[in-house]
Scaffold this motif. Structure first.
Motif, short mmCIF file in Angstrom:
data_model
loop_
_atom_site.label_atom_id
_atom_site.label_comp_id
_atom_site.label_asym_id
_atom_site.label_seq_id
_atom_site.Cartn_x
_atom_site.Cartn_y
_atom_site.Cartn_z
N ASP A 1 0.83 -1.21 0.00
CA ASP A 1 0.00 0.00 0.00
C ASP A 1 0.87 1.26 0.00
N ASP A 2 2.16 1.10 -0.22
CA ASP A 2 3.11 2.21 -0.27
C ASP A 2 2.79 3.11 -1.46
N PRO A 3 2.70 4.43 -1.27
CA PRO A 3 2.47 5.33 -2.41
C PRO A 3 3.51 5.19 -3.50
N ARG A 4 4.70 4.70 -3.15
CA ARG A 4 5.72 4.47 -4.17
C ARG A 4 5.28 3.41 -5.17
N ALA A 5 4.44 2.47 -4.74
CA ALA A 5 3.92 1.48 -5.68
C ALA A 5 3.05 2.15 -6.73
N ASP A 6 2.23 3.12 -6.32
CA ASP A 6 1.41 3.88 -7.26
C ASP A 6 2.30 4.67 -8.23
N ALA A 7 3.31 5.34 -7.66
CA ALA A 7 4.22 6.13 -8.50
C ALA A 7 5.01 5.23 -9.45
N GLU A 8 5.39 4.05 -8.97
CA GLU A 8 6.12 3.10 -9.80
C GLU A 8 5.26 2.65 -10.98
N THR A 9 3.99 2.40 -10.72
CA THR A 9 3.07 1.98 -11.77
C THR A 9 2.91 3.06 -12.83
N ILE A 10 2.75 4.30 -12.39
CA ILE A 10 2.61 5.41 -13.34
C ILE A 10 3.91 5.65 -14.09
N ALA A 11 5.05 5.54 -13.40
CA ALA A 11 6.35 5.70 -14.07
C ALA A 11 6.53 4.63 -15.13
N ASN A 12 6.04 3.42 -14.86
CA ASN A 12 6.16 2.32 -15.83
C ASN A 12 5.37 2.61 -17.10
N VAL A 13 4.11 3.04 -16.94
CA VAL A 13 3.31 3.28 -18.14
C VAL A 13 3.88 4.44 -18.95
N ARG A 14 4.39 5.47 -18.26
CA ARG A 14 5.01 6.57 -18.99
C ARG A 14 6.26 6.12 -19.73
N ALA A 15 7.05 5.25 -19.10
CA ALA A 15 8.28 4.75 -19.72
C ALA A 15 7.99 3.96 -20.98
N ILE A 16 6.89 3.21 -20.97
CA ILE A 16 6.55 2.42 -22.15
C ILE A 16 6.21 3.31 -23.33
N TYR A 17 5.38 4.32 -23.12
CA TYR A 17 5.02 5.18 -24.25
C TYR A 17 6.18 6.06 -24.68
N THR A 18 7.07 6.41 -23.75
CA THR A 18 8.29 7.12 -24.14
C THR A 18 9.16 6.23 -25.02
N ALA A 19 9.23 4.95 -24.69
CA ALA A 19 10.03 4.02 -25.49
C ALA A 19 9.49 3.91 -26.91
N PHE A 20 8.19 4.09 -27.09
CA PHE A 20 7.59 4.05 -28.43
C PHE A 20 7.71 5.38 -29.16
N GLY A 21 8.12 6.44 -28.47
CA GLY A 21 8.17 7.76 -29.09
C GLY A 21 6.83 8.45 -29.12
N VAL A 22 5.87 8.02 -28.29
CA VAL A 22 4.56 8.65 -28.20
C VAL A 22 4.62 9.75 -27.14
N THR A 23 4.42 10.98 -27.56
CA THR A 23 4.64 12.13 -26.66
C THR A 23 3.41 12.99 -26.42
N ARG A 24 2.40 12.90 -27.30
CA ARG A 24 1.24 13.79 -27.19
C ARG A 24 0.22 13.22 -26.19
N THR A 25 0.66 13.07 -24.96
CA THR A 25 -0.19 12.44 -23.95
C THR A 25 -0.45 13.39 -22.78
N THR A 26 -1.54 13.13 -22.09
CA THR A 26 -1.88 13.86 -20.87
C THR A 26 -2.23 12.84 -19.79
N LEU A 27 -1.58 12.97 -18.64
CA LEU A 27 -1.87 12.09 -17.50
C LEU A 27 -2.86 12.80 -16.58
N ARG A 28 -4.06 12.21 -16.44
CA ARG A 28 -5.06 12.73 -15.50
C ARG A 28 -5.08 11.83 -14.28
#
Length: 438
Positions: free
Chosen positions: A151-178
């Motif tokens: 239940d550590d907030p770092r787990a939430d941040a890790e999950t969001i960092a992971n999804v951002r890293a995947i789309y960065t790896a694809f070169g997809v940049t026109r995104t908004t995180l809500r």
């Protein structure tokens, strides 16, 4: 069972599609080539491995009660979109999402005994009886993560960092995180009551769907796409006014972690997500090419899911799911082309019956040496075989005729630069395998 006639051929079921060696059109959508799908899966797996996530694969068929309890009986998925299968008085469902099945697997196999939080990821098909449209199919493909046991907030941040890293790896940049917080399950009744009181005074403005949601789960109204209803949301109660100090602290800590990682986000108090199992963190990663249904990926925390599907204790967890078909739309919008990589190393070209027989043996020898080798069937001409070699994308063509057999050599032609040299047949495997490694 009827059989196809000369005037009728079987077709893919509406909302499904074949993945072929070449890109093709299907029901108004472009379906990328199978090599593009493999590339996407490879990039996803590469990022997952960097984050130390391990792959899990669950059955396509699951008990219908698992989905009904896990996702929520009042959701559109359960009430409208499930494909069910009956067999021997049992009812199964083609999985409409993967989070509940992963939690089922976690509990069934006691994965907590492995120690620590379990970092799991998946790639595979899901099924929903939706109206097919851009980016939405009845059989679609998802990848995602489930970080279970913390239940550590770092787990939430890790999950969001992971999804951002995947789309960065694809070169997809026109995104908004809500991002938003729903608070804990204990916070929800008071907020539901406040929403019911508010929307009950605006019944004339609500659609039939929203009136049903008002009784079953008024939070779902916050996800409406109806313009008239969205105008009402401006004055609707905010969930952040009803959450506990502990949930508020969790959310504040998550935002500070994202700030430290320099992950841009927009706080959206109306973001609720459509599934009942979410608590505290919810988020969506949107792309402007997807229109009103703009989410590339979405997820959040679901600490109550385990108990919903039979666990005797709370199992904290957080994760997300992302659509591969939607990823392809974003890639096209940003002019990112999957790499054109051929898996063929060598194309064997033969002239004459003796050379054809010898070439077939050479083909198997080169494959045993680890090379990918293709050749033309059907006794085609030299010109036709060389055209096939060019189409194959092979690095080299191996040409064998009567003269080459007599000399014990093969002509090795570089298909990119046109250079050609004679190589002893006995040395082909060693030389070509060495070039492939280089």
């Amino acid at each position: 069972m009827s059989s196809p006639t000369r005037d009728m051929a079987f077709q893919t079921i509406r909302g499904t599609f074949d993945i072929l060696p070449d890109e093709h059109g299907s029901s108004g959508s472009t379906v990328p080539a199978s090599s593009s799908w493999r590339w996407v899966e490879g990039v996803v797996r590469g990022v997952m491995e960097r984050f130390a996530f391990e792959e899990i694969r669950t059955p396509v068929l699951e008990p219908v009660e698992l989905v009904a309890r896990g996702v929520g009986a009042g959701t559109d998925i359960v009430s409208k979109e499930m494909f069910t299968v009956e067999r021997s008085k049992e009812t199964y469902v083609l999985r409409p999402e993967v989070t509940a099945p992963v939690m089922r697997a976690f509990l069934q196999h006691h994965l907590e005994q492995r120690g620590g939080a379990q970092r799991l990821y998946y790639i595979g098909p899901c099924f929903r009886a939706e109206r097919p449209q851009k980016g939405r199919f009845r059989q679609f493909h998802q990848f995602g993560t489930e970080l279970i046991g913390s239940d550590d907030p770092r787990a939430d941040a890790e999950t969001i960092a992971n999804v951002r890293a995947i789309y960065t790896a694809f070169g997809v940049t026109r995104t908004t995180l809500r991002i938003n917080t729903l608070g804990d399950a204990a916070d929800r009744p008071a907020y539901r009551d406040a929403l019911r009181d508010y929307f009950s005074s605006h019944l004339d403005a609500l659609s039939e769907t929203s009136r049903t949601r008002l009784e079953v789960n008024p939070l779902r109204i916050l996800d409406t796409k109806n313009e008239r209803e969205r105008e009402l949301l401006g004055d609707a109660p905010r969930v952040t006014d009803f959450i506990s100090p502990e949930a508020r602290e969790h959310h504040a800590r998550l935002l500070s972690l994202l700030d430290a990682l320099e992950v841009p986000y927009v706080e959206d108090p109306l973001l609720v997500r459509g599934l009942d199992y979410y608590s505290r963190t919810v988020f969506e990663l949107e792309h402007d090419a997807l229109g009103a249904q703009g989410a590339l990926a979405a997820g959040g925390r679901y600490d109550g899911l385990a108990e919903s599907v039979g666990s005797k204790k709370t199992v904290p967890a957080v994760g997300y799911a992302a659509g591969i078909e939607r990823l392809f739309i974003a890639l096209e919008a940003e002019n990112v082309d999957p790499p054109l990589v051929s898996s063929t190393d060598v194309f064997v070209v033969t002239l004459g019956d003796a050379a054809e027989s010898a070439g077939f043996g050479i083909t198997q020898t080169l494959r045993t040496a680890g090379l990918s080798v293709d050749f033309a069937l059907g006794g085609r001409s030299l010109k036709a075989q060389m055209k096939a070699a060019d189409r194959s994308g092979a690095r080299v063509a191996l040409v064998v005729g009567d003269d080459e057999l007599e000399a014990g050599v093969a002509q090795v032609r570089d298909l990119e630069f046109g250079e050609q040299r004679a190589v002893p047949i006995a040395q082909l495997a060693l030389e070509l395998a060495g070039e492939g490694a280089a």
